[in-house]
Design a protein around this motif. Structure first.
Motif, PDB file in Angstrom:
ATOM      1  N   UNK A   1       0.825  -1.202   0.000  1.00  0.00           N
ATOM      2  CA  UNK A   1       0.000   0.000   0.000  1.00  0.00           C
ATOM      3  C   UNK A   1       0.865   1.259   0.000  1.00  0.00           C
ATOM      4  N   UNK A   2       1.961   1.242   0.746  1.00  0.00           N
ATOM      5  CA  UNK A   2       2.895   2.378   0.725  1.00  0.00           C
ATOM      6  C   UNK A   2       3.413   2.589  -0.697  1.00  0.00           C
TER       7      UNK A   2
ATOM      8  N   UNK B   1       3.570   5.743  -5.823  1.00  0.00           N
ATOM      9  CA  UNK B   1       3.402   5.798  -7.276  1.00  0.00           C
ATOM     10  C   UNK B   1       2.310   6.794  -7.672  1.00  0.00           C
ATOM     11  N   UNK B   2       1.226   6.792  -6.917  1.00  0.00           N
ATOM     12  CA  UNK B   2       0.131   7.728  -7.213  1.00  0.00           C
ATOM     13  C   UNK B   2       0.599   9.171  -7.071  1.00  0.00           C
TER      14      UNK B   2
ATOM     15  N   UNK C   1      -2.658   7.019 -13.826  1.00  0.00           N
ATOM     16  CA  UNK C   1      -3.562   7.146 -12.681  1.00  0.00           C
ATOM     17  C   UNK C   1      -4.717   6.149 -12.766  1.00  0.00           C
ATOM     18  N   UNK C   2      -5.169   5.818 -13.974  1.00  0.00           N
ATOM     19  CA  UNK C   2      -6.201   4.787 -14.125  1.00  0.00           C
ATOM     20  C   UNK C   2      -5.654   3.435 -13.668  1.00  0.00           C
TER      21      UNK C   2
ATOM     22  N   UNK D   1      -7.135   1.099 -10.492  1.00  0.00           N
ATOM     23  CA  UNK D   1      -7.447  -0.326 -10.575  1.00  0.00           C
ATOM     24  C   UNK D   1      -6.648  -1.128  -9.538  1.00  0.00           C
ATOM     25  N   UNK D   2      -5.421  -0.695  -9.278  1.00  0.00           N
ATOM     26  CA  UNK D   2      -4.607  -1.372  -8.254  1.00  0.00           C
ATOM     27  C   UNK D   2      -5.217  -1.191  -6.867  1.00  0.00           C
ATOM     28  N   UNK D   3      -5.723   0.013  -6.579  1.00  0.00           N
ATOM     29  CA  UNK D   3      -6.371   0.257  -5.282  1.00  0.00           C
ATOM     30  C   UNK D   3      -7.629  -0.592  -5.131  1.00  0.00           C
ATOM     31  N   UNK D   4      -8.406  -0.711  -6.207  1.00  0.00           N
ATOM     32  CA  UNK D   4      -9.625  -1.524  -6.154  1.00  0.00           C
ATOM     33  C   UNK D   4      -9.277  -2.973  -5.824  1.00  0.00           C
ATOM     34  N   UNK D   5      -8.231  -3.480  -6.472  1.00  0.00           N
ATOM     35  CA  UNK D   5      -7.810  -4.859  -6.203  1.00  0.00           C
ATOM     36  C   UNK D   5      -7.307  -5.013  -4.770  1.00  0.00           C
TER      37      UNK D   5
END
Length: 408
Positions: free
Chosen positions: A296-297, A302-303, A388-389, A393-397
């Motif tokens: 998560x860090x 990256x974001x 960013x898209x 998607x990575x956050x959703x997963x």
């Protein structure tokens, strides 16, 4: 049942007789990871020079960059599992020799089509780091696994970053093909070093399985291990984000925003070394803290990098800061994910690593293609929006699909 028992006994005997993992051996293994993986990235900072040489568009050369990473993904799927059934030392040395042949193909390629084919083959046989990393994980044992993984992955990242730096500088002095000739000499010298220093682990105890049977076990491993599924999915999007940036950086800095060339692209890559320096520290953290928190860090870093690139990429300070954040964030994700994948079991280490890294570089190849396409269609704004898209998607997963189940 008897076969399974014999395999288990054979593996325990191998573990008991494992070579001592000295600092010198770790260095050689990390060096190998860096030198071999570099072959995949010499192309990126010199895409504009290659396009001019072959008299094609930048987008056409971007396809060659995508094919390199796609070839790597195919090699991960089809070649890395061999490490679970044949002698790893021989496999590593033979892959280095094959790398030398493919690099020569890129050097002599007379057309973009043949250069693209050579690029695919370079990626296909540059899978040595993904044979070495599971081997290093086995030798390290569970207590030091994160630390050793961090060191090996640090070597991997140094190779990626310095390959861009060296390639960019070489192309600013000599013809762009020169870097591939240099790479041939380096990889053949490395093969000689490995022949003298790499310990012989013997034949893995999986001789009861042939190549096709080994491949056939991979879908079952994916279904069995939720951690493997999670690591593969977020690795896909995190490295995809990483590749969106690096595959388009040369186009951006060559545009009227900066009007820079291959040398500056190579020099910018040096700032990514902060990620390599962070890798051993991340490995130590992976031995002590939750891998999910460290991933998560990485996502957050990256974001932040892509938000800065979207809002202020035209400012050198923010561009450099974004490179540092992006590379450190990617390292958080890769070290943490690969450590927990290796913790799934030593007997299946090559196959679980295959699943993770195949998804990882499949995301990278898609990111390279998407980044190049977005640059042509929507410029820098489109490139950063695509990154960013991928992050979304990575956050959703990470936060929804693979959210840990609460104990009853």
């Amino acid at each position: 049942m008897g076969t399974i028992i014999n395999v288990e006994k054979g593996w325990r005997n191998l573990v008991q007789k494992r070579p001592v993992l000295t600092r010198g051996l770790i260095f050689v293994m990390a060096l190998t990871c860096g030198v071999v993986v570099a072959n995949n990235y010499y192309l990126q900072p010199i895409e504009t020079a290659i396009a001019q040489s072959f008299r094609v568009s930048n987008g056409a050369v971007g396809v060659a960059a995508m094919l390199t990473q796609f070839g790597y993904a195919v090699g991960l799927l089809l070649l890395v599992p061999l490490g679970d059934i044949i002698n790893r030392r021989k496999l590593i040395i033979r892959m280095c020799l094959l790398s030398g042949i493919t690099l020569l193909g890129a050097y002599f390629a007379p057309t973009l089509a043949l250069f693209s084919l050579a690029s695919f083959l370079i990626g296909l046989v540059s899978i040595v780091p993904q044979i070495i990393i599971p081997y290093g994980a086995v030798l390290a044992g569970p207590d030091k696994r994160g630390r050793v993984m961090g060191t090996l992955l640090g070597g991997l990242l140094v190779g990626i970053l310095l390959s861009r730096t060296i390639s960019g500088i070489v192309a600013s002095i000599w013809p762009w093909r020169t870097i591939y000739l240099i790479a041939v000499v380096v990889i053949l010298a490395l093969a000689g070093v490995l022949a003298l220093t790499l310990p012989d682990p013997g034949r893995p105890p999986h001789h009861a399985l042939n190549y096709w049977q080994t491949l056939a076990t991979i879908p079952g491993l994916i279904r069995q291990h939720r951690v493997l599924q999670e690591a593969a999915v977020n690795g896909f999007f995190m490295f995809g984000t990483f590749s969106i940036f690096w595959s388009t950086l040369i186009f951006y800095i060559a545009s009227p925003v900066y009007r820079w060339g291959t040398r500056e692209a190579g020099l910018l890559a040096i700032f990514g070394l902060f990620g390599a320096l962070a890798a051993p520290l991340i490995g130590r953290l992976a031995d002590r803290f939750s891998d999910r928190h460290l991933v998560l860090i990485g996502l957050l870093l990256e974001t932040l990098a892509f938000l800065l690139l979207m809002a202020g990429g035209q400012f050198v300070v923010l561009l450099v800061l974004s490179i540092i954040l992006l590379d450190v964030g990617n390292q958080f994700g890769q070290v943490s994910n690969q450590t927990r994948v290796q913790n799934l079991g030593e007997r299946i280490s090559n196959r679980t690593n295959t699943v993770f890294m195949f998804s990882y570089f499949l995301g990278g190849s898609l990111g390279s293609l998407l980044g190049t396409t977005m640059w042509q269609q929507a410029g820098w704004l489109g490139v950063t929006a695509a990154g960013l898209v991928f992050q979304l998607l990575a956050y959703i997963a990470h936060l929804l699909i693979f959210r840990p189940k609460k104990a009853l």
